[in-house]
Design a protein around this motif. Structure first.
Motif, PDB file in Angstrom:
ATOM      1  N   ASP A  68      -1.363 -47.156  39.819  1.00 20.73           N
ATOM      2  CA  ASP A  68      -0.765 -45.935  40.380  1.00 20.73           C
ATOM      3  C   ASP A  68       0.129 -46.360  41.551  1.00 20.73           C
ATOM      4  O   ASP A  68      -0.372 -46.812  42.583  1.00 20.73           O
ATOM      5  N   TRP A  69       1.430 -46.173  41.392  1.00 20.78           N
ATOM      6  CA  TRP A  69       2.378 -46.693  42.391  1.00 20.78           C
ATOM      7  C   TRP A  69       2.700 -45.685  43.484  1.00 20.78           C
ATOM      8  O   TRP A  69       3.644 -45.891  44.257  1.00 20.78           O
ATOM      9  N   HIS A  70       1.929 -44.602  43.561  1.00 22.36           N
ATOM     10  CA  HIS A  70       2.093 -43.631  44.672  1.00 22.36           C
ATOM     11  C   HIS A  70       0.814 -42.805  44.769  1.00 22.36           C
ATOM     12  O   HIS A  70       0.588 -41.894  43.979  1.00 22.36           O
ATOM     13  N   LEU A  71      -0.005 -43.139  45.755  1.00 21.39           N
ATOM     14  CA  LEU A  71      -1.326 -42.487  45.843  1.00 21.39           C
ATOM     15  C   LEU A  71      -1.690 -42.207  47.294  1.00 21.39           C
ATOM     16  O   LEU A  71      -1.514 -43.063  48.170  1.00 21.39           O
ATOM     17  N   HIS A  72      -2.231 -41.014  47.531  1.00 18.43           N
ATOM     18  CA  HIS A  72      -2.776 -40.667  48.852  1.00 18.43           C
ATOM     19  C   HIS A  72      -4.295 -40.722  48.763  1.00 18.43           C
ATOM     20  O   HIS A  72      -4.899 -39.973  47.998  1.00 18.43           O
ATOM     21  N   LEU A  73      -4.883 -41.605  49.548  1.00 19.05           N
ATOM     22  CA  LEU A  73      -6.353 -41.723  49.530  1.00 19.05           C
ATOM     23  C   LEU A  73      -7.010 -41.088  50.742  1.00 19.05           C
ATOM     24  O   LEU A  73      -8.225 -40.892  50.748  1.00 19.05           O
ATOM     25  N   ARG A  74      -6.228 -40.807  51.790  1.00 16.61           N
ATOM     26  CA  ARG A  74      -6.776 -40.232  53.038  1.00 16.61           C
ATOM     27  C   ARG A  74      -7.824 -41.176  53.643  1.00 16.61           C
ATOM     28  O   ARG A  74      -7.866 -42.353  53.352  1.00 16.61           O
ATOM     29  N   GLU A  75      -8.721 -40.572  54.471  1.00 18.89           N
ATOM     30  CA  GLU A  75      -9.718 -41.381  55.193  1.00 18.89           C
ATOM     31  C   GLU A  75     -11.076 -40.688  55.124  1.00 18.89           C
ATOM     32  O   GLU A  75     -11.176 -39.556  54.678  1.00 18.89           O
ATOM     33  N   GLY A  76     -12.105 -41.376  55.635  1.00 19.24           N
ATOM     34  CA  GLY A  76     -13.422 -40.772  55.863  1.00 19.24           C
ATOM     35  C   GLY A  76     -14.029 -40.170  54.615  1.00 19.24           C
ATOM     36  O   GLY A  76     -14.015 -40.792  53.547  1.00 19.24           O
ATOM     37  N   ASP A  77     -14.553 -38.937  54.758  1.00 19.88           N
ATOM     38  CA  ASP A  77     -15.294 -38.360  53.631  1.00 19.88           C
ATOM     39  C   ASP A  77     -14.382 -38.002  52.462  1.00 19.88           C
ATOM     40  O   ASP A  77     -14.815 -38.032  51.303  1.00 19.88           O
ATOM     41  N   VAL A  78     -13.126 -37.681  52.728  1.00 18.01           N
ATOM     42  CA  VAL A  78     -12.209 -37.401  51.609  1.00 18.01           C
ATOM     43  C   VAL A  78     -11.940 -38.698  50.838  1.00 18.01           C
ATOM     44  O   VAL A  78     -11.991 -38.719  49.604  1.00 18.01           O
ATOM     45  N   LEU A  79     -11.681 -39.773  51.553  1.00 22.17           N
ATOM     46  CA  LEU A  79     -11.487 -41.083  50.907  1.00 22.17           C
ATOM     47  C   LEU A  79     -12.679 -41.407  50.001  1.00 22.17           C
ATOM     48  O   LEU A  79     -12.508 -41.769  48.822  1.00 22.17           O
ATOM     49  N   ALA A  80     -13.875 -41.263  50.553  1.00 20.67           N
ATOM     50  CA  ALA A  80     -15.077 -41.597  49.775  1.00 20.67           C
ATOM     51  C   ALA A  80     -15.173 -40.732  48.526  1.00 20.67           C
ATOM     52  O   ALA A  80     -15.640 -41.183  47.477  1.00 20.67           O
ATOM     53  N   ALA A  81     -14.696 -39.507  48.647  1.00 21.70           N
ATOM     54  CA  ALA A  81     -14.810 -38.582  47.517  1.00 21.70           C
ATOM     55  C   ALA A  81     -13.753 -38.840  46.449  1.00 21.70           C
ATOM     56  O   ALA A  81     -14.043 -38.748  45.254  1.00 21.70           O
ATOM     57  N   VAL A  82     -12.525 -39.145  46.845  1.00 22.40           N
ATOM     58  CA  VAL A  82     -11.452 -39.254  45.849  1.00 22.40           C
ATOM     59  C   VAL A  82     -11.279 -40.659  45.277  1.00 22.40           C
ATOM     60  O   VAL A  82     -10.832 -40.811  44.141  1.00 22.40           O
ATOM     61  N   LEU A  83     -11.629 -41.667  46.041  1.00 19.31           N
ATOM     62  CA  LEU A  83     -11.377 -43.041  45.608  1.00 19.31           C
ATOM     63  C   LEU A  83     -11.980 -43.379  44.236  1.00 19.31           C
ATOM     64  O   LEU A  83     -11.311 -44.015  43.408  1.00 19.31           O
ATOM     65  N   PRO A  84     -13.227 -42.952  43.949  1.00 21.70           N
ATOM     66  CA  PRO A  84     -13.782 -43.295  42.627  1.00 21.70           C
ATOM     67  C   PRO A  84     -12.928 -42.789  41.467  1.00 21.70           C
ATOM     68  O   PRO A  84     -12.870 -43.427  40.419  1.00 21.70           O
ATOM     69  N   HIS A  85     -12.247 -41.663  41.643  1.00 14.81           N
ATOM     70  CA  HIS A  85     -11.430 -41.134  40.542  1.00 14.81           C
ATOM     71  C   HIS A  85     -10.247 -42.041  40.229  1.00 14.81           C
ATOM     72  O   HIS A  85      -9.839 -42.163  39.079  1.00 14.81           O
ATOM     73  N   SER A  86      -9.677 -42.660  41.252  1.00 10.20           N
ATOM     74  CA  SER A  86      -8.576 -43.597  40.992  1.00 10.20           C
ATOM     75  C   SER A  86      -9.116 -44.942  40.538  1.00 10.20           C
ATOM     76  O   SER A  86      -8.573 -45.564  39.621  1.00 10.20           O
ATOM     77  N   ALA A  87     -10.189 -45.387  41.194  1.00  8.46           N
ATOM     78  CA  ALA A  87     -10.721 -46.728  40.924  1.00  8.46           C
ATOM     79  C   ALA A  87     -11.293 -46.842  39.512  1.00  8.46           C
ATOM     80  O   ALA A  87     -11.393 -47.936  38.960  1.00  8.46           O
ATOM     81  N   MET A  88     -11.661 -45.704  38.940  1.00  6.46           N
ATOM     82  CA  MET A  88     -12.292 -45.724  37.619  1.00  6.46           C
ATOM     83  C   MET A  88     -11.322 -46.226  36.541  1.00  6.46           C
ATOM     84  O   MET A  88     -11.716 -46.929  35.632  1.00  6.46           O
ATOM     85  N   HIS A  89     -10.063 -45.836  36.633  1.00  2.85           N
ATOM     86  CA  HIS A  89      -9.140 -46.143  35.544  1.00  2.85           C
ATOM     87  C   HIS A  89      -7.948 -46.995  35.964  1.00  2.85           C
ATOM     88  O   HIS A  89      -7.340 -47.654  35.116  1.00  2.85           O
ATOM     89  N   PHE A  90      -7.583 -46.940  37.230  1.00  6.53           N
ATOM     90  CA  PHE A  90      -6.400 -47.680  37.683  1.00  6.53           C
ATOM     91  C   PHE A  90      -6.816 -49.040  38.234  1.00  6.53           C
ATOM     92  O   PHE A  90      -7.852 -49.162  38.893  1.00  6.53           O
ATOM     93  N   GLY A  91      -5.973 -50.053  37.987  1.00  5.05           N
ATOM     94  CA  GLY A  91      -6.267 -51.378  38.512  1.00  5.05           C
ATOM     95  C   GLY A  91      -5.909 -51.502  39.978  1.00  5.05           C
ATOM     96  O   GLY A  91      -6.651 -52.069  40.777  1.00  5.05           O
ATOM     97  N   ARG A  92      -4.730 -50.982  40.314  1.00  9.86           N
ATOM     98  CA  ARG A  92      -4.229 -51.070  41.689  1.00  9.86           C
ATOM     99  C   ARG A  92      -3.547 -49.760  42.033  1.00  9.86           C
ATOM    100  O   ARG A  92      -3.184 -48.984  41.149  1.00  9.86           O
ATOM    101  N   ALA A  93      -3.324 -49.555  43.323  1.00 11.60           N
ATOM    102  CA  ALA A  93      -2.510 -48.399  43.728  1.00 11.60           C
ATOM    103  C   ALA A  93      -1.769 -48.724  45.007  1.00 11.60           C
ATOM    104  O   ALA A  93      -2.305 -49.373  45.906  1.00 11.60           O
ATOM    105  N   ILE A  94      -0.539 -48.268  45.056  1.00 10.83           N
ATOM    106  CA  ILE A  94       0.225 -48.277  46.310  1.00 10.83           C
ATOM    107  C   ILE A  94      -0.299 -47.110  47.143  1.00 10.83           C
ATOM    108  O   ILE A  94      -0.209 -45.939  46.736  1.00 10.83           O
ATOM    109  N   VAL A  95      -0.896 -47.454  48.285  1.00 10.67           N
ATOM    110  CA  VAL A  95      -1.592 -46.448  49.099  1.00 10.67           C
ATOM    111  C   VAL A  95      -0.658 -45.947  50.201  1.00 10.67           C
ATOM    112  O   VAL A  95      -0.166 -46.733  51.012  1.00 10.67           O
ATOM    113  N   MET A  96      -0.445 -44.652  50.207  1.00 11.83           N
ATOM    114  CA  MET A  96       0.502 -44.057  51.156  1.00 11.83           C
ATOM    115  C   MET A  96      -0.037 -44.097  52.589  1.00 11.83           C
ATOM    116  O   MET A  96      -1.251 -43.940  52.808  1.00 11.83           O
TER     117      MET A  96
END
Ligand SMILES: NC(=O)N[C@@H](CC(=O)O)C(=O)O
Ligand SMILES: [Zn+2]
Ligand SMILES: [Zn+2]
Length: 407
Positions: A68-96
């Motif tokens: 994913d070449w354009h991704l917002h992961l945020r921080e803290g509890d939002v990061l913890a919540a959303v990261l698994p959804h990207s990490a499950m299928h994508f190999g890498r991501a450009i983190v905004m």
């Protein structure tokens, strides 16, 4: 039915005739499917409706693991919540880098990277590719540090005031940033661009087009060696601009929403805050131009979800913020777009080849499988301090991505 585009969402005249060695019947159709549960990180099962008879042809599609070449992961509890959804299928991501405060230095990017790595589910091989947030005061020295770090892969230009957390962005790119951009060209560090002017006199729907005329075209002329990614393109003007530039020097990321929705989706049956993002959705002719461009097989386009989680309360309020949370649904939606265009054979280049080739990084070696199998998008994902509503909330999608295959 949430949008104009969903009326044709499952109509698919091409699928029966799809060639290709990667398509084969799926034995899993009609079974229980497993979706990630946001709250407790354990799988939940959702029973699927029985298929109508006669059932459609059953298929699955194996592709190189996407990035994913354009991704917002945020921080803290939002990061913890959303990261698994990207990490499950994508190999890498450009983190905004548009955090509060923004990631303006290599030192801060390294810290943020550590925070992301700590939040990864156990066993995940997901690699965050960090970016710096360009300001009027970014120094050429900082670019050298970024390059040397080996973990910063791009610098992001937010015109000040253009989008979420852009207030520290650039006020005058030609007046303030040329020495930095020259250093980036020397270091082969790509510039990622939120391509909208911020002049309040320019109509919201024209801001990308005017940005191309006033900023991007002159910038490419001035610094032809600088690699530029026009992020989340929304117009035919952007397609024409990208294609007028040299492959390998100018490219674009494309989101699922700008491929599937037009601006009617903002107003369908009432105001639809979960379809609001920046740059705002455009009219149908623009959407069609973008679909044609990405499904043409051109190497200048690659996957960038712009998945941008915001708490439900900040989306559903009197001044809702911009951003669509698409990480859990993006791959299903991209597959749908390519299928509808009769171009599933071009999907893998868009999801998995064109991005790393542009950035000069190796392609992933592992594979994922997309199964033609209906699954229901959860209404919301809960996290410790609220809820996030995903794109196509509550809808049924096809092309369910499955876990990693062996390398
Ligand atoms: N796309 C959006 O509407 N929002 C993004 C910022 C951005 O990518 O412009 C966000 O960070 O929320
Ligand atoms: Zn943006
Ligand atoms: Zn974004």
């Amino acid at each position: 039915m949430q949008t104009a585009a969903t009326s044709t969402f499952f109509a698919n005249p091409h699928v029966k005739h799809l060639p290709g060695p990667f398509l084969r019947p799926s034995p899993h159709y009609g079974a229980l499917v497993h979706l990630p549960s946001f709250r407790n990180k354990t799988p939940i099962s959702i029973a699927m409706a029985a298929s109508p008879s006669p059932p459609p042809p059953l298929q699955e599609l194996t592709i190189t693991r996407p990035d994913d070449w354009h991704l917002h992961l945020r921080e803290g509890d939002v990061l913890a919540a959303v990261l698994p959804h990207s990490a499950m299928h994508f190999g890498r991501a450009i983190v905004m880098p548009n955090l509060k405060p923004p990631v303006t230095t290599t030192a801060r990017a390294l810290e943020y990277r550590e925070e992301i790595l700590r939040a990864l589910p156990p066993g995940s091989n997901f690699v965050p590719l960090m970016t710096l947030y360009l300001t009027d005061n970014t120094s050429p020295e900082e670019i050298k540090l970024a390059k040397k770090s080996g973990v910063v892969f791009a610098v992001k230009l937010y015109p000040s005031g253009a989008t979420t957390n852009s207030q520290d962005g650039v006020t005058d790119i030609f007046g303030k940033c040329l020495p930095v951009l020259e250093e980036m060209a020397r270091q082969e560090m790509p510039l990622l661009v939120h391509g909208e002017v911020t002049d309040q006199h320019v109509d919201t729907f024209d801001r990308e087009k005017v940005f191309i005329e006033k900023i991007l075209a002159p910038l490419v002329q001035r610094l032809p060696q600088l690699k530029i990614v026009m992020e989340h393109i929304t117009t035919m003007d952007a397609v024409n601009f990208v294609e007028s530039c040299k492959e390998g020097h100018v490219a674009a990321t494309v989101t699922p929403q700008h491929l599937l929705l037009n601006r009617n989706a903002l107003f369908q049956g009432g105001l639809q805050p979960h379809n609001y993002c920046l740059p705002v959705l455009k009219r149908e002719t623009h959407r069609q131009a973008i679909v044609s461009a990405v499904t043409s097989g051109s190497k200048q386009y690659f996957l960038g979800t712009d998945s941008a989680p915001h708490d439900k309360r900040r989306k559903e309020c009197s001044c809702g913020c911009a951003g669509i949370y698409s990480a859990p649904v993006a791959l299903s939606l991209y597959a749908k777009v390519f299928e509808q265009a009769g171009a599933l054979d071009k999907l893998e280049a868009f999801t998995s080849f064109n991005g790393p080739d542009f950035y000069g990084l190796p392609r992933n070696t592992s594979k994922i499988v997309l199964r033609k199998s209906a699954w229901k998008v959860p209404d919301t994902y809960s996290y410790s301090s609220g809820e996030i509503v995903p794109m196509f909330t509550g809808n049924t999608l096809e092309w369910l991505p499955s876990d990693q295959l062996e390398e």
